[in-house]
Design a protein around this motif. Structure first.
Motif, PDB file in Angstrom:
ATOM      1  N   LEU A   1      -6.488  -3.178   1.806  1.00 32.51           N
ATOM      2  CA  LEU A   1      -7.114  -2.679   0.414  1.00 32.51           C
ATOM      3  C   LEU A   1      -5.992  -1.572  -0.147  1.00 32.51           C
ATOM      4  O   LEU A   1      -5.962  -1.622  -1.458  1.00 32.51           O
ATOM      5  CB  LEU A   1      -8.228  -1.767   0.623  1.00 32.51           C
ATOM      6  CG  LEU A   1      -9.542  -2.694   0.618  1.00 32.51           C
ATOM      7  CD1 LEU A   1     -10.884  -1.773   0.970  1.00 32.51           C
ATOM      8  CD2 LEU A   1      -9.599  -3.232  -0.710  1.00 32.51           C
ATOM      9  N   ASP A   2      -5.353  -0.786   0.506  1.00 32.33           N
ATOM     10  CA  ASP A   2      -4.132   0.242  -0.092  1.00 32.33           C
ATOM     11  C   ASP A   2      -4.953   1.265  -0.954  1.00 32.33           C
ATOM     12  O   ASP A   2      -4.323   1.396  -1.992  1.00 32.33           O
ATOM     13  CB  ASP A   2      -3.038  -0.434  -0.459  1.00 32.33           C
ATOM     14  CG  ASP A   2      -2.231   0.220  -0.734  1.00 32.33           C
ATOM     15  OD1 ASP A   2      -1.783   1.337  -0.035  1.00 32.33           O
ATOM     16  OD2 ASP A   2      -1.122  -0.149  -1.622  1.00 32.33           O
ATOM     17  N   ARG A   3      -6.187   1.668  -0.565  1.00 32.68           N
ATOM     18  CA  ARG A   3      -6.733   2.433  -1.620  1.00 32.68           C
ATOM     19  C   ARG A   3      -7.369   3.714  -0.565  1.00 32.68           C
ATOM     20  O   ARG A   3      -7.431   3.645   0.416  1.00 32.68           O
ATOM     21  CB  ARG A   3      -8.099   1.947  -2.137  1.00 32.68           C
ATOM     22  CG  ARG A   3      -8.025   0.404  -2.997  1.00 32.68           C
ATOM     23  CD  ARG A   3      -7.022   0.695  -4.171  1.00 32.68           C
ATOM     24  NE  ARG A   3      -7.201   1.865  -4.940  1.00 32.68           N
ATOM     25  CZ  ARG A   3      -6.609   2.420  -5.762  1.00 32.68           C
ATOM     26  NH1 ARG A   3      -5.068   1.982  -5.955  1.00 32.68           N
ATOM     27  NH2 ARG A   3      -6.740   3.524  -6.378  1.00 32.68           N
ATOM     28  N   PRO A   4      -7.266   5.078  -1.297  1.00 38.35           N
ATOM     29  CA  PRO A   4      -7.789   6.091  -0.562  1.00 38.35           C
ATOM     30  C   PRO A   4      -9.243   5.876  -0.307  1.00 38.35           C
ATOM     31  O   PRO A   4      -9.968   5.277  -0.722  1.00 38.35           O
ATOM     32  CB  PRO A   4      -7.617   7.060  -1.770  1.00 38.35           C
ATOM     33  CG  PRO A   4      -6.717   6.812  -2.598  1.00 38.35           C
ATOM     34  CD  PRO A   4      -6.898   5.332  -2.717  1.00 38.35           C
ATOM     35  N   PHE A   5      -9.416   6.317   1.254  1.00 39.46           N
ATOM     36  CA  PHE A   5     -10.840   6.021   1.933  1.00 39.46           C
ATOM     37  C   PHE A   5     -11.162   7.013   2.819  1.00 39.46           C
ATOM     38  O   PHE A   5     -10.208   7.778   3.221  1.00 39.46           O
ATOM     39  CB  PHE A   5     -10.902   4.682   2.226  1.00 39.46           C
ATOM     40  CG  PHE A   5     -10.257   4.496   3.666  1.00 39.46           C
ATOM     41  CD1 PHE A   5     -10.515   4.815   4.942  1.00 39.46           C
ATOM     42  CD2 PHE A   5      -8.884   4.034   3.657  1.00 39.46           C
ATOM     43  CE1 PHE A   5      -9.918   4.441   6.109  1.00 39.46           C
ATOM     44  CE2 PHE A   5      -7.898   3.790   4.640  1.00 39.46           C
ATOM     45  CZ  PHE A   5      -8.883   4.181   5.880  1.00 39.46           C
ATOM     46  N   ALA A   6     -12.492   7.297   2.971  1.00 38.83           N
ATOM     47  CA  ALA A   6     -12.982   8.242   3.872  1.00 38.83           C
ATOM     48  C   ALA A   6     -14.100   7.519   4.614  1.00 38.83           C
ATOM     49  O   ALA A   6     -14.867   6.879   4.044  1.00 38.83           O
ATOM     50  CB  ALA A   6     -13.678   9.524   3.148  1.00 38.83           C
ATOM     51  N   ILE A   7     -14.147   7.708   5.924  1.00 40.20           N
ATOM     52  CA  ILE A   7     -15.166   7.350   6.886  1.00 40.20           C
ATOM     53  C   ILE A   7     -16.099   8.235   7.188  1.00 40.20           C
ATOM     54  O   ILE A   7     -15.917   9.105   7.658  1.00 40.20           O
ATOM     55  CB  ILE A   7     -14.331   6.753   8.160  1.00 40.20           C
ATOM     56  CG1 ILE A   7     -13.229   5.941   7.864  1.00 40.20           C
ATOM     57  CG2 ILE A   7     -15.421   6.161   9.102  1.00 40.20           C
ATOM     58  CD1 ILE A   7     -12.486   5.442   9.251  1.00 40.20           C
TER      59      ILE A   7
END
Length: 342
Positions: free
Chosen positions: A300-306
């Motif tokens: 995805l190459d997008r900022p993410f948080a789990i």
């Protein structure tokens, strides 16, 4: 083929295109007079082709629906389209339980194709490749499929005998909203009248379907396909995953389609306006395994948080460490590569 015979077959083809054809129209298309048109119609009736005479100002002739399928006249392009549809249907699993019906239909059309068209078809089939392997799907019964389709069209309740994935059998009354083909399987979505809740059923797991008296009010916007996809995204699986990803709906849906994950922003479904605006979106999905998610998030190459589960965070960290170690390695020397393959 004699010209009268050819004209009779042309007449049949004209009638098969649908609607009522006037005698004047048929005479003009065939290049004959009205009396000859009537004689040709009599020839078709003698061959048990159900031709009806329609009286009135706009009367003429039309094919009547009957128990016997009248002979079909297909052009070369039409025959190819039918054959390719049958091939694709068998490949993707979108056929009924009567597999032999598809095979015999293909054989009948293939047998009467002109040689030059048959050769071109063979060349196409030899060159044709599919990106997905053929699946061993359980196809629905043709009678069940048609009964439920009729119930959808006329908004009639239908009684079904269903076996779920755990082997439990039940009889239900369904208010069917639509039939959906998805990933090689057939589904029906609607309201289970006993519990007044929306449900999605696999058609191949329905052993019997029977129309019931009465009718029901359909929802304003049932959107059966979207309901089936939502059912997949919210089904019960081993792991419940919650993420926050910064991006557009389109960017996220490329890797996490509607049948896999649901998207929300501030508690509202992210399916309305501003779909092209980048913002933080809440992503929820239920999965049996977690190991495929880290590569998807990386792609995805997008900022993410789990948010959950912690096990997924560990898997993502392990993948990142593994990729970093690969990136730090020096490329092998040419001599080492030659020795390894000698």
């Amino acid at each position: 083929m004699s010209r009268p015979t050819a004209r009779v077959l042309t007449l049949l083809e004209l009638l098969q295109s649908g609607g009522t054809r006037t005698v004047a129209e048929l005479a003009d298309r065939l290049g004959v007079d009205g009396r000859t048109v009537r004689r040709y119609v009599d020839h078709l009736i003698d061959l048990d082709v159900p031709v009806e005479s329609v009286r009135g100002r706009y009367g003429g002739y039309r094919l009547a629906p009957g128990y016997r399928l009248p002979p079909l006249m297909l052009g070369d392009d039409e025959a190819l389209a039918v054959l390719l549809g049958l091939v694709a249907g068998r490949r993707t699993g979108l056929t009924t339980a009567q597999h032999t019906a598809s095979e015999t239909a293909s054989a009948k059309i293939r047998r009467v194709l002109p040689k030059h068209i048959a050769r071109r078809l063979d060349a196409l089939l030899e060159a044709l490749a599919f990106t997905e392997r053929p699946g061993a799907f359980d196809a629905p019964d043709a009678g069940v499929l048609l009964t439920i389709a009729d119930a959808v069209r006329h908004r009639r309740p239908v009684s079904i005998r269903y076996t779920d994935r755990d082997g439990r059998r039940s009889e239900r009354t369904l208010h069917a909203h639509g039939i959906v083909a998805h990933a090689g399987r057939w589904y029906v979505t609607g309201e289970d009248a006993r519990i007044n809740e929306d449900r999605t059923f696999r058609l191949d797991r329905i052993a019997d379907a029977r129309a019931l008296p009465g009718s029901f009010e359909a929802p304003v916007d049932p959107d059966p396909a979207q309901r089936v996809l939502s059912a997949f995204a919210t089904a019960e699986y081993r792991h419940e995953v919650t993420l926050r990803i910064h991006g557009t709906v389109e960017q996220i849906r490329v890797r996490l389609p509607a049948g896999v994950a649901s998207l929300e922003e501030e508690g509202e479904p992210a399916t309305g306006r501003n779909r092209a605006t980048e913002r933080w979106l809440r992503v929820e999905l239920r999965v049996e395994r977690l190991d495929w998610l880290p590569p998807v998030l990386a792609s995805l190459d997008r900022p993410f948080a789990i948010e959950r589960p912690d096990e997924l965070r560990d898997l993502v960290t392990a993948l990142a460490d593994r990729l970093a170690s690969y990136a730090r390695q020096a490329p092998p020397r040419e001599t080492d590569v030659m020795k390894r393959h000698s």
